[in-house]
Design a protein around this motif. Structure first.
Motif, short mmCIF file in Angstrom:
data_model
loop_
_atom_site.label_atom_id
_atom_site.label_comp_id
_atom_site.label_asym_id
_atom_site.label_seq_id
_atom_site.Cartn_x
_atom_site.Cartn_y
_atom_site.Cartn_z
N ASP A 38 0.77 6.23 -8.08
CA ASP A 38 0.11 6.66 -6.83
C ASP A 38 -0.57 5.50 -6.12
OD1 ASP A 38 0.69 9.41 -7.60
OD2 ASP A 38 -0.94 9.16 -9.04
N ALA A 40 -5.24 3.52 -0.16
CA ALA A 40 -5.80 4.14 1.05
C ALA A 40 -7.30 4.39 0.90
CB ALA A 40 -5.07 5.44 1.36
N ARG A 41 -7.78 4.49 -0.34
CA ARG A 41 -9.19 4.81 -0.56
C ARG A 41 -10.00 3.59 -0.99
NH1 ARG A 41 -8.45 10.00 -4.40
NH2 ARG A 41 -10.74 9.95 -4.46
N THR A 95 4.56 5.13 7.41
CA THR A 95 4.16 3.86 6.79
C THR A 95 5.19 2.77 6.99
OG1 THR A 95 5.02 4.69 4.71
CG2 THR A 95 2.65 4.86 5.03
N LEU A 120 -6.31 8.63 -10.58
CA LEU A 120 -4.87 8.49 -10.29
C LEU A 120 -4.29 7.31 -11.05
CD1 LEU A 120 -5.18 8.86 -6.42
CD2 LEU A 120 -4.27 10.60 -7.96
N ARG A 139 -0.07 3.94 -3.36
CA ARG A 139 -0.33 4.09 -1.93
C ARG A 139 -1.62 4.89 -1.70
NH1 ARG A 139 3.51 3.44 2.09
NH2 ARG A 139 5.38 3.85 0.92
N GLU A 140 -1.79 5.95 -2.46
CA GLU A 140 -2.97 6.79 -2.25
C GLU A 140 -4.25 6.07 -2.70
OE1 GLU A 140 -2.57 10.72 -3.91
OE2 GLU A 140 -4.66 11.16 -3.39
N ILE A 141 -4.13 5.33 -3.81
CA ILE A 141 -5.29 4.57 -4.28
C ILE A 141 -5.70 3.54 -3.24
CG2 ILE A 141 -6.05 2.88 -6.00
CD1 ILE A 141 -4.32 4.44 -8.04
N PRO A 186 -2.50 0.82 2.37
CA PRO A 186 -1.57 1.84 1.87
C PRO A 186 -0.10 1.43 1.98
CG PRO A 186 -3.24 2.85 3.25
CD PRO A 186 -3.44 1.37 3.35
#
Lengths: 273, 258, 308
Positions: free
Chosen positions: C72, C78-79, B5, C67, C74-76, B102
């Motif tokens: 979190d 991403a979706r 990233t 989450l 970054r993960e959120i 992200p």
């Protein structure tokens, strides 16, 4: 002839969109208001020549000594290079003002589009913008010249005449810059402007006499408008007058005229298309 | 293979550079050619008649060349870490847009810095190649000179990123160039040795990263003696880069995470 | 129904001493179109940015996909697909490049991005503009491109902040049509808006926000049913100021609201109400009969109009 009469006459000769309507002063006024604190321009105009004159004129000059002029007399390097840098900065300022700034207003500010919704015409805009760039250039050059005077790099009060030279440089490059900007499509095209101004800046008798070149290259250098500007400014600054200065002035004046004609025509077409 | 990233924002900048790379390479090449011809060859004929700044009997052109290489690296580093950063935060808001992906503020900072260093490297490599063509240095000197110049540009980039990321408009940037970059360019031993400066202000030059960059550049390209040991100058430049990053990174976070 | 996609409890956002979002609760289920309706400054965008995991939560609890956005993020992200209020497109790059670059942030391989770009250009009705620079696009096209950009990663949840603000009526309708199609495909959407017609057209469920708080929650029909009457009669009198004139209409309808330029009568049947008005000997300068909408709900809840 009253302004109304001359305007009516002009209507027959010049297409109506381009015809100046004697309202350029409003364009100037707008720029004056938008420029905000004018003293900032003054301060910038003061520091830049001080830095350059100290570094190039004094620092580098110490390694060079005196420069022998065409008439056989010699002057310290700082006194030689100062008018060259003054002429070059007049060129740079005029080019910046008439290209980057005008393009920005065109593209993002839509200042001109708004102006054209009023009685102001394209001709007024061209005259107003060139006038504005001349005014700023004049203030900047006067400051530069004053710094030169304080540093003892001018020979007599005739040096004030150098401002005539910088004004002609401003007119010539401002008008041509404005004509050039009407051909610009995107910011990338501005690289071309640098490709033209950088060689002019470096090779036009600004930093050293063109006598160091071989004869053929000296001839090439005389095609540079900045060469004529530098010679003119230097003539006044060092108080060494020569009939060739008339030629220098004439070259710049012709460049200004041709540039202005193209700029006004193109601008009218662009703004009202 | 997934790109980490922290580096994912490099590729988009390279992609954006693609649209201007031709003009950029041409100007990166013409710039040294024109400067070396005018100041080195042209003005140099006058200098060589009366002075020897290197003290080694080499021409002014050869002495000036490596100095200009370092100065150009500084200017590229400064240019790339000022206006484009402002655009990312404020004008195009590309950083703000990327925050919805992200990636986070640290990734944006790292990627941006990596790209700046790549650009400085590219500009320096072209400059060094021109120096070889002018007979100023040998290919080995050019390779080492490219590295020291890149380090010089990298040392300027982080402090300027920290400075730019606090600004709301670009007046601060014109002050930065007018009162920072331009005086450094003029007084850091590029055009004349700092021994010409009054004794009082000379220590000021020692504190500027550009002077160390110029010293290193002349040392690797011409084999000139340096005032301080080479590792001291390298270390000094690294410290500038690291301290700059220590200030810049939290600034990026503060600006992007609200 | 399974686990909710977004769940907020006492969610609060403060900037210094200013409280932008003041202890709000809401739950968003998979497959629904959820709206935040409110005027500018109501706290909608701040709430969206917290859901989007770009703005840290000051207090309370928020779960997105189960989450924690503070931990979190970054993960959120991403979706998620985000359509921010400002497009923030790269104006000097082409339409295709903008989509491709964005896909790369999600670490998608080019082989995946390429067919998806084609599909999204089709969806956004931009196929003919694929090689055009963004700066040459109209406002509506840019907005559709921003939506396509948000969809590049096949997100489970799409967040749209003021999707049609600043667009002309025709461009808005084109955009609504696209969003309606997304909804039909079963996407979960969160939309903020200060346009009640937009909320009525698109949202399954919405909350009305004002001053950082949630004033009401429900489906558009429920809210209108609960906080307004079926019809509204708007009466304009031939006077400079309508204030204090509501007394003239006493006994007509269940409620009156006085605005600067007109009086609103909340009634069962606007026709009958108009006859009653005339029967009182009042001669209006102009009248409008209409069905009640979310604007009336907002007016009732806050005493103010939505768009001013």
């Amino acid at each position: 002839m009253t302004p109304t009469e001359s305007r009516a006459m002009g209507a027959r000769v010049i297409p109506s969109v381009v015809r100046p309507t004697y309202r350029a002063q409003h364009v100037l006024e707008r720029n004056w208001i938008a420029s905000g604190a004018f003293w900032k321009v003054m301060i910038a105009g003061f520091f830049e020549p001080v830095f350059y004159l100290l570094a190039i004129g004094v620092g580098l000059g110490a390694m060079i000594g005196d420069i022998t002029l065409a008439d056989g007399t010699s002057v310290p390097y700082a006194a030689f290079v100062a008018p060259g840098m003054l002429a070059a900065s007049a060129m740079n300022a005029a080019v910046m003002e008439s290209t980057f700034n005008v393009f920005f207003k065109f593209k993002y500010g839509r200042v001109y589009q708004a102006m054209l919704a009023t009685p102001i015409g394209a001709g007024d805009i061209a005259v107003g913008e060139i006038g504005w760039s001349l005014f700023r250039g004049f203030v900047y050059s006067a400051t530069f010249l004053a710094v030169m005077g304080v540093m003892g790099l001018t020979e007599s009060w005739w040096a004030i005449g150098a401002l005539l030279g910088t004004t002609l440089i401003g007119l010539a490059f401002g008008a041509v810059g404005m004509a050039a900007v009407t051909f610009m499509r995107s910011w990338q095209d501005f690289d071309l402007i640098t490709f033209v101004t950088l060689p002019l800046f470096l090779f036009s008798a600004t930093f050293y006499p063109i006598e160091v070149y071989p004869p053929w290259l000296q001839t090439v250098a005389t095609f540079s408008p900045l060469y004529h500007g530098a010679e003119l400014v230097r003539g006044f600054a060092l108080g060494r007058f020569d009939p060739s200065m008339l030629t220098n002035a004439l070259v710049l004046a012709s460049m200004a005229t041709v540039g202005a004609i193209i700029a006004v025509r193109r601008l009218g077409r662009l703004l009202l298309s | 293979m997934a790109i980490p990233t922290a580096l994912r924002f490099v590729e988009p900048q390279a992609l954006a550079y693609r649209r201007t790379w031709r003009a950029s390479v041409v100007s990166n090449f013409l710039n040294p050619v024109l400067y070396l011809l005018a100041m080195g060859a042209g003005l140099g004929t006058l200098v060589d008649e009366s002075a020897d700044p290197s003290g080694m009997g080499i021409s002014y052109l050869a002495w000036l060349g490596p100095g200009l290489l370092a100065a150009q690296a500084m200017q590229t580093g400064a240019g790339e870490s000022s206006f484009p950063i402002m655009a990312g935060f404020k004008w195009r808001k590309s950083y703000v847009a990327v925050m919805n992906t992200p990636l986070d503020a640290t990734d944006i900072f790292v990627s941006t810095y990596v790209w700046i260093v790549v650009r400085v490297l590219q500009v320096s490599a072209i400059y060094a190649a021109v120096l070889v063509a002018f007979g100023v240095t040998e290919p080995l000197g050019a390779v080492l000179g490219t590295l020291t110049a890149t380090l010089t540009g990298a040392a300027f980039a982080t402090p300027i990123m920290a400075f730019t990321s606090r600004l709301e408009d670009d007046t601060g940037l014109s002050h930065l160039f007018r009162f920072g970059v331009v005086p450094l360019f003029l007084f850091s031993g590029t055009f004349f040795p700092i021994s010409q400066l009054p004794e009082l202000v000379r220590p000021l030059a020692y504190a500027t990263p550009l002077w160390h960059g110029v010293e290193l550049s002349r040392s690797v390209a011409l084999g000139m003696e340096t005032t301080f040991p080479w590792w001291a100058s390298v270390g000094f430049l690294v410290i500038w880069a690291v301290v700059g990053a220590i200030f810049a990174l939290p600034q990026f976070r503060r600006r992007l995470v609200v | 129904m399974g686990e909710p996609l977004v769940e907020a409890r006492n969610l609060t956002k403060r900037f210094g001493t200013f409280t932008a979002v003041d202890s709000v609760d809401f739950t968003i289920e998979r497959g629904e179109v959820f709206g935040f309706l409110g005027p500018n400054g109501a706290g909608k965008s701040s709430t969206m940015r917290m859901i989007g995991a770009t703005s840290p939560i000051t207090e309370g609890q928020l779960k997105v996909f189960g989450l924690d956005p503070n931990a979190d993020g970054r993960e959120i992200r991403a979706r998620l697909g985000v359509v921010p209020q400002e497009d923030m497109l790269d104006e000097e790059l082409t339409v295709t490049d903008n989509l491709t670059i964005y896909g790369r942030y999600f670490s998608l391989p080019r082989s995946v991005i390429k067919p998806r770009v084609d599909e999204l250009l089709e969806f956004a009705q931009l196929t003919e503009k694929r090689d055009a620079k963004v700066e040459a696009l109209s406002g509506g096209m840019k907005r559709r491109l921003t939506i396509a950009r948000a969809l590049i990663s096949n997100p489970e949840l799409v967040i749209l902040d003021e999707p049609t603000t600043g667009l002309d009526p025709q461009a808005r309708h084109v955009l609504w049509d696209r969003l309606y199609r997304l909804k039909q495909r079963g996407a979960t959407l969160i939309i903020t808006t200060h346009y009640m017609d937009e909320a009525e057209q698109l949202c399954d469920r919405l909350v009305v926000m004002d001053g950082g708080r949630i004033a009401a929650e429900g489906s558009p029909a429920e809210l209108i049913d609960r906080h307004a009457t079926p019809e509204v009669l708007e009466v304009r009198l031939d006077v400079d100021d309508h204030a204090g004139r509501e007394a003239d209409f006493a006994g007509i309808g269940s409620r009156t609201e006085v605005l600067a330029d007109r009086i609103l009568l909340y009634v069962e049947h606007a026709d009958e109400a108009l006859q009653e008005v005339r029967a009182k000997g009042i001669i209006p300068a102009a009248t409008v009969k209409r069905r009640a909408g979310l604007e009336d709900v907002f007016l009732h809840l806050t005493g103010r109009t939505l768009v001013d």
